[in-house]
Design an enzyme around this catalytic site. Sequence first.
Site, short mmCIF file in Angstrom:
data_model
loop_
_atom_site.label_atom_id
_atom_site.label_comp_id
_atom_site.label_asym_id
_atom_site.label_seq_id
_atom_site.Cartn_x
_atom_site.Cartn_y
_atom_site.Cartn_z
CB SER A 97 2.86 1.58 6.36
OG SER A 97 1.63 1.18 6.85
CG ASP A 142 0.48 -4.17 2.86
OD1 ASP A 142 0.98 -3.67 1.83
OD2 ASP A 142 -0.29 -3.54 3.61
CG HIS A 178 -0.53 0.24 2.51
ND1 HIS A 178 -0.19 -0.77 3.38
CD2 HIS A 178 -0.30 1.39 3.17
CE1 HIS A 178 0.22 -0.25 4.52
NE2 HIS A 178 0.16 1.06 4.43
#
Length: 721
Positions: free
Chosen positions: A650, A219, A83
Amino acid sequence: MKKIFLGLFLLISGVSLANEGMWLPLLLEKLNEKEMRSLGMKISAKDIYSVNNGSLKDAILSFGGFCTGEVVSSQGLVLTNHHCGFDAIQNHSTLDHNYIKDGFWSRGTGEELPNPGLFVTFIVRIEDVTGPALKGMTAKMSESERQSLVDRNLALIRKNTKKEDYQDILVRPFFEGNQYYLFVTETYRDIRLVGAPPSSIGNFGKDTDNWMWPRHTGDFSMFRIYAGKDNRPADYSTENVPYKPKKSLSISLDGVAKNDFTMVFGFPGRTNEYLYSSAVKQVMEVNDPAKIAIRSKALNVIDGFMRKDEQLKIQYAAKWAGISNAWKKWQGEVMGLTRTRAVEKKIEYEKEFQKRVDANPVFRTKYGGLLGDMNTAYDELKPLGLARDYFTEIVSKIELFTLAGQLSSLVNAYEKEGEAGYTSRLPRVKERLEGLYGEYSALVDQKLFEALMEMYINDQAEAFRSTTATEQLYNYRGSFSKWAEAVYNESRLDDGVSMLDLLGKNPEEAVSNIKNDPGFILFNEMLHTYQVAVQGKLNEIQDRVNSLQRDYMAAQMEVFKEKKFYPDANSTLRVAYGNVKGYHAKDAVDYDIYTYLDGVIEKYIPGDYEFDLPPKMIELYKKKDFGPYGVKGRQPVCFIATNHTTGGNSGSPALDAWGNLVGLNFDRVWEGTMSDINYDPSICRNIMVDIRYVLFIIDKYAGAGHLVKEMKLVHPKKAVK
Ligand code: ARG
Ligand code: GLU
């Protein structure tokens, strides 16, 4: 007596319980090393952060300023989340080459894809510059006097700091402005896409699973840093070569077990851990609920279109993910704050604070009225804060207004500086508009207008509504759909081709056309109302609140001397540490630490928007073809730990006791998203994708074993045995 004592101890030590905190790398030795070792760490603070010798920090980078990444090979290979790389993946995607849907894998450096605008930043060193930054400060200074003094001081600090000419200097306030730290940084601007799994793996479970445990998402995405021939930062060029890092992370194939030490090293964005109780109450009861309601409506509209139209699904994918991400997080935040009685705990803490202040004459003079002042200020802030959230949420979701905002800057330039101003501003505005129109659908936008303007008009006090808006609605007899239809029929803003064409014409004509556009007029009237009715007063109160929170921060550090404080996140490099641990989510629900590929297959729904899987994945699962990445016939996928993380973390590396890469951080559990405001060790967990799943996808799924060969794989646990 003993019980009271223990209760008090827990109360006042709340901030410094092991596992909570995002710590400054250069202070680890002083503040944290001992505790980290007691939690299982086998390396030293110097191995993590050292200025003169290569340390782990040299492998950590801010990815584009919004995520974290890490270097995993001597050839500048970078891992981050799917992402985080999504914009890049999307920009290279078309219906024919749909890398979102099918994934992308370069077979050699020649195929790696450049991404204009994308950059990564390393931290060369960090210095405490509190003294020089606050030099000359007196208690009597107003906020603006204080600010200009600090600005002057910082300019001087920047001037006097030694650095190479390809490096940059950044100074940031910490502890609400009570301390300042300086960062010498190196920014690389030629960053190329190397690989990404299909979204069905990289974003498996999409929004249903987002912020949730158990999680089954791969991810990750891969990039490579390119540098000039001298290994220094350089603009994109075909002459550039793969960057040779000072340090790249070793990768452990041994995974982690329950209670193992882990740390997360990265760039957390923003937290508010030291708020006054009624501020927390406002977040829970006023601001979060309003923002959630507005976004629910917007998402409903967009979802309706995306489900029906493949082209719109690509166009709106990033927008959708962005809107829904915070929307869901806020819901978890409200739930977690409620369940852990965050406000009550803050109030108890404030009582203890006041008791200590009252008992000490020096504290009493300085801080005696502080809590009372905050109470008053936050009460005044409440209605204006809500109006701000309404305005910003609504205006930013209706893209007609985003477009109008861009055009406003062009019109302003023309009105201030004539044609010259217009011409110099035009390229930037054009670029932004082209970006916006590239992912724009007038039909979707009109429906968003219809849905959200209803909230703008019906949910707000009259003082906060633009009279132009109410009059226009009145002309359409109160029908939001007729109003929307008329605005989008008459405005030219929603027609990219015609608009961009107009901008190329002579400036006078373009500006007069824009200024007469009904969409443009409506936006500027709404903006004007907001500025007059909300912004001025809001800024004034916010300044007061900031200054009170700054005093309160300083006061807490003085009054609770026995406690260890960490600064709120501010997008600077931090270390969070803790242990691999499950959690008790609610009555009768306990969560385990690991998920496996078996769980991915259990969730699999053929053809589904969120839970579909590529056939190859099913095949590998059936054959149990996990290579060296599986454990006893099972493929680990994700795990959780107590590391204190937030947005911006992240892509951060999850490191084991020896500093080897064991996973990539990408999320938190829903019940614990309130850790941004009030970390609670009972339910706050970060979610990481196991590095062995990442390697399995690269090697076994994508057949890109040449990338794994670049990495250094180790077996730290076997080595100990
Ligand atoms: N919740 C994570 C974060 O805050 C992941 C977001 C991306 N995934 C998604 N399904 N939208 O960024
Ligand atoms: N997904 C988040 C990010 O983009 C990290 C999750 C969190 O907020 O903890 O940084």
